[in-house]
Design a protein around this motif. Structure first.
Motif, PDB file in Angstrom:
ATOM      1  N   ILE A   5       0.884  -1.291   0.130  1.00  0.00           N
ATOM      2  CA  ILE A   5       0.282  -0.083   0.072  1.00  0.00           C
ATOM      3  C   ILE A   5       0.723   1.236   0.047  1.00  0.00           C
ATOM      4  N   GLY A   6       1.958   1.466   0.597  1.00  0.00           N
ATOM      5  CA  GLY A   6       2.697   2.417   0.999  1.00  0.00           C
ATOM      6  C   GLY A   6       3.536   2.691  -0.730  1.00  0.00           C
ATOM      7  N   ILE A   7       3.896   1.642  -1.399  1.00  0.00           N
ATOM      8  CA  ILE A   7       4.391   1.552  -2.814  1.00  0.00           C
ATOM      9  C   ILE A   7       3.307   2.310  -3.745  1.00  0.00           C
ATOM     10  N   LEU A   8       2.114   1.639  -3.409  1.00  0.00           N
ATOM     11  CA  LEU A   8       1.134   2.145  -4.424  1.00  0.00           C
ATOM     12  C   LEU A   8       0.847   3.860  -4.295  1.00  0.00           C
ATOM     13  N   THR A   9       0.815   4.001  -3.066  1.00  0.00           N
ATOM     14  CA  THR A   9       0.618   5.531  -2.602  1.00  0.00           C
ATOM     15  C   THR A   9       1.599   6.438  -3.199  1.00  0.00           C
ATOM     16  N   ASN A  10       2.908   5.922  -3.040  1.00  0.00           N
ATOM     17  CA  ASN A  10       3.902   6.678  -3.355  1.00  0.00           C
ATOM     18  C   ASN A  10       3.842   6.797  -4.988  1.00  0.00           C
ATOM     19  N   MET A  11       3.468   5.720  -5.614  1.00  0.00           N
ATOM     20  CA  MET A  11       3.348   5.706  -7.194  1.00  0.00           C
ATOM     21  C   MET A  11       2.325   6.593  -7.653  1.00  0.00           C
ATOM     22  N   LEU A  12       1.233   6.421  -6.977  1.00  0.00           N
ATOM     23  CA  LEU A  12       0.134   7.582  -7.380  1.00  0.00           C
ATOM     24  C   LEU A  12       0.449   9.049  -7.358  1.00  0.00           C
ATOM     25  N   ASN A  13       1.241   9.252  -6.348  1.00  0.00           N
ATOM     26  CA  ASN A  13       1.508  10.653  -5.934  1.00  0.00           C
ATOM     27  C   ASN A  13       2.338  11.089  -7.075  1.00  0.00           C
ATOM     28  N   PHE A  53      -2.095  -0.002 -12.356  1.00  0.00           N
ATOM     29  CA  PHE A  53      -2.262   1.300 -12.276  1.00  0.00           C
ATOM     30  C   PHE A  53      -3.088   1.584 -13.673  1.00  0.00           C
ATOM     31  N   LYS A  54      -3.953   2.432 -13.455  1.00  0.00           N
ATOM     32  CA  LYS A  54      -4.682   3.272 -14.561  1.00  0.00           C
ATOM     33  C   LYS A  54      -4.352   4.834 -14.301  1.00  0.00           C
ATOM     34  N   VAL A  55      -3.858   5.513 -15.407  1.00  0.00           N
ATOM     35  CA  VAL A  55      -3.679   6.747 -15.434  1.00  0.00           C
ATOM     36  C   VAL A  55      -4.052   7.251 -16.472  1.00  0.00           C
ATOM     37  N   SER A  56      -4.842   8.568 -16.542  1.00  0.00           N
ATOM     38  CA  SER A  56      -5.360   9.340 -17.634  1.00  0.00           C
ATOM     39  C   SER A  56      -4.656  10.452 -17.731  1.00  0.00           C
ATOM     40  N   THR A  57      -4.107  10.593 -18.751  1.00  0.00           N
ATOM     41  CA  THR A  57      -3.334  11.746 -19.047  1.00  0.00           C
ATOM     42  C   THR A  57      -3.400  12.493 -20.378  1.00  0.00           C
ATOM     43  N   PRO A  60       1.280  11.677 -22.791  1.00  0.00           N
ATOM     44  CA  PRO A  60       1.714  10.582 -22.349  1.00  0.00           C
ATOM     45  C   PRO A  60       3.281  10.284 -21.567  1.00  0.00           C
ATOM     46  N   PHE A  61       3.544   9.503 -20.876  1.00  0.00           N
ATOM     47  CA  PHE A  61       4.689   9.432 -20.335  1.00  0.00           C
ATOM     48  C   PHE A  61       5.082   7.797 -19.857  1.00  0.00           C
ATOM     49  N   ASP A  62       6.248   7.269 -19.623  1.00  0.00           N
ATOM     50  CA  ASP A  62       6.454   6.176 -19.321  1.00  0.00           C
ATOM     51  C   ASP A  62       6.361   5.600 -18.102  1.00  0.00           C
ATOM     52  N   LEU A  63       5.130   4.884 -17.872  1.00  0.00           N
ATOM     53  CA  LEU A  63       4.867   4.472 -16.407  1.00  0.00           C
ATOM     54  C   LEU A  63       5.737   3.559 -15.959  1.00  0.00           C
ATOM     55  N   ASP A  64       6.058   2.637 -16.960  1.00  0.00           N
ATOM     56  CA  ASP A  64       7.111   1.258 -16.587  1.00  0.00           C
ATOM     57  C   ASP A  64       8.245   1.961 -15.976  1.00  0.00           C
ATOM     58  N   LEU A  66       8.747   4.879 -14.359  1.00  0.00           N
ATOM     59  CA  LEU A  66       8.745   5.310 -12.807  1.00  0.00           C
ATOM     60  C   LEU A  66       8.329   4.148 -12.020  1.00  0.00           C
ATOM     61  N   ILE A  67       7.802   3.115 -12.384  1.00  0.00           N
ATOM     62  CA  ILE A  67       7.420   1.929 -11.622  1.00  0.00           C
ATOM     63  C   ILE A  67       8.976   1.268 -11.308  1.00  0.00           C
ATOM     64  N   ARG A  68       9.730   1.319 -12.123  1.00  0.00           N
ATOM     65  CA  ARG A  68      11.136   0.372 -12.098  1.00  0.00           C
ATOM     66  C   ARG A  68      11.793   1.477 -11.075  1.00  0.00           C
ATOM     67  N   GLU A  69      11.639   2.707 -11.232  1.00  0.00           N
ATOM     68  CA  GLU A  69      12.559   3.538 -10.350  1.00  0.00           C
ATOM     69  C   GLU A  69      12.227   3.495  -8.869  1.00  0.00           C
ATOM     70  N   GLU A  70      10.978   3.354  -8.574  1.00  0.00           N
ATOM     71  CA  GLU A  70      10.330   3.236  -7.282  1.00  0.00           C
ATOM     72  C   GLU A  70      10.629   1.602  -6.866  1.00  0.00           C
ATOM     73  N   MET A  71      10.622   0.652  -7.772  1.00  0.00           N
ATOM     74  CA  MET A  71      10.825  -0.707  -7.277  1.00  0.00           C
ATOM     75  C   MET A  71      12.240  -0.851  -6.811  1.00  0.00           C
ATOM     76  N   ASN A  72      13.092   0.050  -7.526  1.00  0.00           N
ATOM     77  CA  ASN A  72      14.820  -0.225  -7.305  1.00  0.00           C
ATOM     78  C   ASN A  72      15.086   0.514  -5.695  1.00  0.00           C
ATOM     79  N   LYS A  73      14.054   1.404  -5.557  1.00  0.00           N
ATOM     80  CA  LYS A  73      14.293   1.726  -4.114  1.00  0.00           C
ATOM     81  C   LYS A  73      14.158   0.966  -2.739  1.00  0.00           C
ATOM     82  N   ILE A  74      13.517  -0.388  -2.947  1.00  0.00           N
ATOM     83  CA  ILE A  74      12.969  -1.142  -2.226  1.00  0.00           C
ATOM     84  C   ILE A  74      14.469  -2.021  -1.915  1.00  0.00           C
ATOM     85  N   THR A  75      14.824  -2.243  -0.705  1.00  0.00           N
ATOM     86  CA  THR A  75      15.906  -3.027  -0.425  1.00  0.00           C
ATOM     87  C   THR A  75      15.369  -3.863   0.978  1.00  0.00           C
ATOM     88  N   SER A  76      16.210  -4.786   1.058  1.00  0.00           N
ATOM     89  CA  SER A  76      15.881  -5.627   2.432  1.00  0.00           C
ATOM     90  C   SER A  76      17.112  -6.137   3.101  1.00  0.00           C
TER      91      SER A  76
END
Length: 79
Positions: A5-13, A53-57, A60-64, A66-76
């Protein structure tokens, strides 16, 4: 689920910050119920195999990307 949910919220923003975005929304299901209550892994895989995600714009821009950038922030780290 909290991480999801945190990732989805960040992505929407992040999407909303792009010029031309009218609105955006994410698909969210109750995956824990399918896994733990129904114990139906096949149904779980089917449910998560959809666009997140569904984005109305009007610009157009590359959603993928932005998603990759956010996913790359995840570490464990195992501690």
């Amino acid at each position: 689920m909290t991480l999801t949910i945190g990732i989805l919220t960040n992505m929407l923003n992040m999407f909303l910050e792009n010029e031309g975005v009218l609105y955006c929304a994410c698909e969210m299901g109750f995956f824990e119920e399918v896994i733990f209550k129904e114990k139906n892994i096949d149904k779980f895989i089917e449910l998560v195999d959809v666009n997140a995600f569904k984005v109305s714009t009007i610009k157009p821009f590359d959603l993928d990307e932005l998603i990759r950038e956010e996913m790359n922030k995840i570490t464990s780290k195992l501690i």
